[in-house]
Design a protein around this motif. Sequence first.
Motif, PDB file in Angstrom:
ATOM      1  N   ALA A  85       6.444  -9.868  12.742  1.00 10.52           N
ATOM      2  CA  ALA A  85       5.201  -9.310  12.210  1.00 10.52           C
ATOM      3  C   ALA A  85       4.900  -7.955  12.838  1.00 10.52           C
ATOM      4  O   ALA A  85       4.493  -7.007  12.146  1.00 10.52           O
ATOM      5  CB  ALA A  85       4.042 -10.278  12.460  1.00 10.52           C
ATOM      6  N   LEU A  86       5.120  -7.835  14.147  1.00 13.93           N
ATOM      7  CA  LEU A  86       4.912  -6.555  14.825  1.00 13.93           C
ATOM      8  C   LEU A  86       5.866  -5.488  14.299  1.00 13.93           C
ATOM      9  O   LEU A  86       5.481  -4.321  14.157  1.00 13.93           O
ATOM     10  CB  LEU A  86       5.097  -6.731  16.335  1.00 13.93           C
ATOM     11  N   LEU A  87       7.097  -5.887  14.015  1.00 15.19           N
ATOM     12  CA  LEU A  87       8.063  -4.940  13.450  1.00 15.19           C
ATOM     13  C   LEU A  87       7.574  -4.413  12.108  1.00 15.19           C
ATOM     14  O   LEU A  87       7.664  -3.205  11.823  1.00 15.19           O
ATOM     15  CB  LEU A  87       9.432  -5.609  13.271  1.00 15.19           C
ATOM     16  N   TYR A  88       7.041  -5.285  11.269  1.00 13.77           N
ATOM     17  CA  TYR A  88       6.534  -4.849   9.968  1.00 13.77           C
ATOM     18  C   TYR A  88       5.296  -3.967  10.113  1.00 13.77           C
ATOM     19  O   TYR A  88       5.141  -2.970   9.404  1.00 13.77           O
ATOM     20  CB  TYR A  88       6.230  -6.054   9.076  1.00 13.77           C
ATOM     21  N   ILE A  89       4.415  -4.325  11.032  1.00 13.23           N
ATOM     22  CA  ILE A  89       3.231  -3.492  11.262  1.00 13.23           C
ATOM     23  C   ILE A  89       3.657  -2.092  11.714  1.00 13.23           C
ATOM     24  O   ILE A  89       3.112  -1.075  11.252  1.00 13.23           O
ATOM     25  CB  ILE A  89       2.308  -4.147  12.299  1.00 13.23           C
ATOM     26  N   TRP A  90       4.646  -2.035  12.611  1.00  8.39           N
ATOM     27  CA  TRP A  90       5.171  -0.747  13.040  1.00  8.39           C
ATOM     28  C   TRP A  90       5.757   0.022  11.855  1.00  8.39           C
ATOM     29  O   TRP A  90       5.585   1.233  11.738  1.00  8.39           O
ATOM     30  CB  TRP A  90       6.225  -0.922  14.127  1.00  8.39           C
ATOM     31  N   TYR A  91       6.463  -0.695  10.958  1.00  9.58           N
ATOM     32  CA  TYR A  91       7.061  -0.053   9.782  1.00  9.58           C
ATOM     33  C   TYR A  91       5.983   0.536   8.883  1.00  9.58           C
ATOM     34  O   TYR A  91       6.128   1.644   8.362  1.00  9.58           O
ATOM     35  CB  TYR A  91       7.895  -1.077   9.016  1.00  9.58           C
ATOM     36  N   PHE A  92       4.882  -0.187   8.699  1.00  8.15           N
ATOM     37  CA  PHE A  92       3.780   0.323   7.879  1.00  8.15           C
ATOM     38  C   PHE A  92       3.155   1.560   8.528  1.00  8.15           C
ATOM     39  O   PHE A  92       2.826   2.537   7.834  1.00  8.15           O
ATOM     40  CB  PHE A  92       2.708  -0.755   7.682  1.00  8.15           C
ATOM     41  N   ILE A  93       3.001   1.518   9.848  1.00 10.86           N
ATOM     42  CA  ILE A  93       2.437   2.666  10.565  1.00 10.86           C
ATOM     43  C   ILE A  93       3.384   3.856  10.479  1.00 10.86           C
ATOM     44  O   ILE A  93       2.965   4.997  10.243  1.00 10.86           O
ATOM     45  CB  ILE A  93       2.156   2.295  12.039  1.00 10.86           C
ATOM     46  N   GLN A  94       4.679   3.594  10.650  1.00  8.36           N
ATOM     47  CA  GLN A  94       5.669   4.664  10.584  1.00  8.36           C
ATOM     48  C   GLN A  94       5.726   5.281   9.188  1.00  8.36           C
ATOM     49  O   GLN A  94       5.810   6.508   9.035  1.00  8.36           O
ATOM     50  CB  GLN A  94       7.035   4.123  10.977  1.00  8.36           C
ATOM     51  N   THR A  95       5.671   4.426   8.164  1.00 14.73           N
ATOM     52  CA  THR A  95       5.655   4.930   6.787  1.00 14.73           C
ATOM     53  C   THR A  95       4.427   5.792   6.549  1.00 14.73           C
ATOM     54  O   THR A  95       4.513   6.860   5.922  1.00 14.73           O
ATOM     55  CB  THR A  95       5.681   3.762   5.784  1.00 14.73           C
ATOM     56  N   SER A  96       3.280   5.355   7.036  1.00 13.82           N
ATOM     57  CA  SER A  96       2.053   6.155   6.912  1.00 13.82           C
ATOM     58  C   SER A  96       2.224   7.507   7.592  1.00 13.82           C
ATOM     59  O   SER A  96       1.747   8.536   7.081  1.00 13.82           O
ATOM     60  CB  SER A  96       0.872   5.407   7.537  1.00 13.82           C
ATOM     61  N   SER A  97       2.921   7.527   8.724  1.00 14.80           N
ATOM     62  CA  SER A  97       3.157   8.783   9.441  1.00 14.80           C
ATOM     63  C   SER A  97       4.063   9.705   8.649  1.00 14.80           C
ATOM     64  O   SER A  97       3.832  10.921   8.571  1.00 14.80           O
ATOM     65  CB  SER A  97       3.768   8.487  10.812  1.00 14.80           C
ATOM     66  N   TRP A  98       5.118   9.139   8.053  1.00 12.84           N
ATOM     67  CA  TRP A  98       6.024   9.950   7.225  1.00 12.84           C
ATOM     68  C   TRP A  98       5.268  10.555   6.039  1.00 12.84           C
ATOM     69  O   TRP A  98       5.431  11.733   5.720  1.00 12.84           O
ATOM     70  CB  TRP A  98       7.180   9.088   6.719  1.00 12.84           C
ATOM     71  N   VAL A  99       4.474   9.708   5.384  1.00 15.36           N
ATOM     72  CA  VAL A  99       3.714  10.175   4.220  1.00 15.36           C
ATOM     73  C   VAL A  99       2.735  11.269   4.636  1.00 15.36           C
ATOM     74  O   VAL A  99       2.600  12.300   3.963  1.00 15.36           O
ATOM     75  CB  VAL A  99       2.970   8.995   3.557  1.00 15.36           C
ATOM     76  N   THR A 100       2.053  11.051   5.758  1.00 17.65           N
ATOM     77  CA  THR A 100       1.098  12.044   6.259  1.00 17.65           C
ATOM     78  C   THR A 100       1.800  13.356   6.574  1.00 17.65           C
ATOM     79  O   THR A 100       1.292  14.441   6.237  1.00 17.65           O
ATOM     80  CB  THR A 100       0.393  11.517   7.520  1.00 17.65           C
TER      81      THR A 100
END
Length: 364
Positions: A85-100
């Motif tokens: 679950a933490l890995l997925y949360i990190w992935y969502f945060i990382q994706t948000s960073s890429w998009v930003t």
Amino acid sequence: MKEHISGWQFFLITVNYSLGTAFFIRPGSMIASSKQDGWMIPLLASVFMLAVLWIWLGMAKVYPNLSIVQLAVEVAGKPIGGFIALLYIWYFIQTSSWVTRNLGDFMKTILMPNTPITAFHIMFLAIACYAAIKGVETIARTSEILTPFVILVMLTIYVCALKEWDWGKLEPMFQSSFNKLMKDTGPVIGFPYLETVTIMMLAPHVKSRLKSALLLGMTVTTLLLSGIVLITVGVLGASRSSHQVYPLYTIVKELQIAEFIENLESTIVISWTIWIFLKLCIAYYCAVIGICQLFKLKNRTGAAIPLIFLIAGIAITLNDNVIGNIAWDKRYIFQYSCFYGIVLPLFLWMLGKFKKRRRKGPAA
């Protein structure tokens, strides 16, 4: 009270999320790798994605009322499942960073070169934070309102660009071997297709037609992505397109209608900003809701606001070197996305089915 979205709204979210950044960033790299045959890459990627969607839908069917984060803890237990679950949360945060970062680079490069890129990051992240606090229903309704405008602008550009179309620029076609095309398809499968696993966090909120909405959304994504590559090559040519970071922006900038309507780039800027904003809101919301589900938080605000600064910080530290980003994309994006889009969903699906059968065993 649990939030709900319709199958239609989930279809729009699928299209917006998968095309948000890819529609403007991906055409140039596809043309650079496969020249006039670049339009075939999304079609091949979509065939591969049929098997992946089968895995995603199977995972969602095991425990239909649980998100990926909740499913991981349920089927794998707190230690292992919590780590996944933490890995997925990190992935969502990382994706948000890429998009930003993609949004900031576009705004700074094209519109306001003297404005600090952090200003763009904070501005859009603050709005995404507000949307995440309001919930998925608000994001879905916003998508319903804004998507028709974006699609209308894109279709208008398609039609208007036809007058600049030159079939000669598409020749010679079918020069790439099948092995070469499959190799070039890898990065596109990684981004945007496998990246779309993020929206499976929203699956428990979909009232009906989850399967058809997801399949139709991916089909529309493929057709629009393939179509824009075809038009880009037909208008700019393969050589020029492959050297453009935003080839679609170049097309619109040079487009002239009826000898007096020109400088239409503002329309594409608005459309791209809407698309990127919708994708950012979805990724941001998934990160927030994942944190709340894992740590049993009832108030989304406490998780949403700190993410503004975390995501902005990650976005500003991402690689400034365009060549380095392209090299990383070509070499690693497929493998990296496969871990989150194929390996972990397949593991959770198979483990969930095994646990369900074991529970039913004694009763039988």
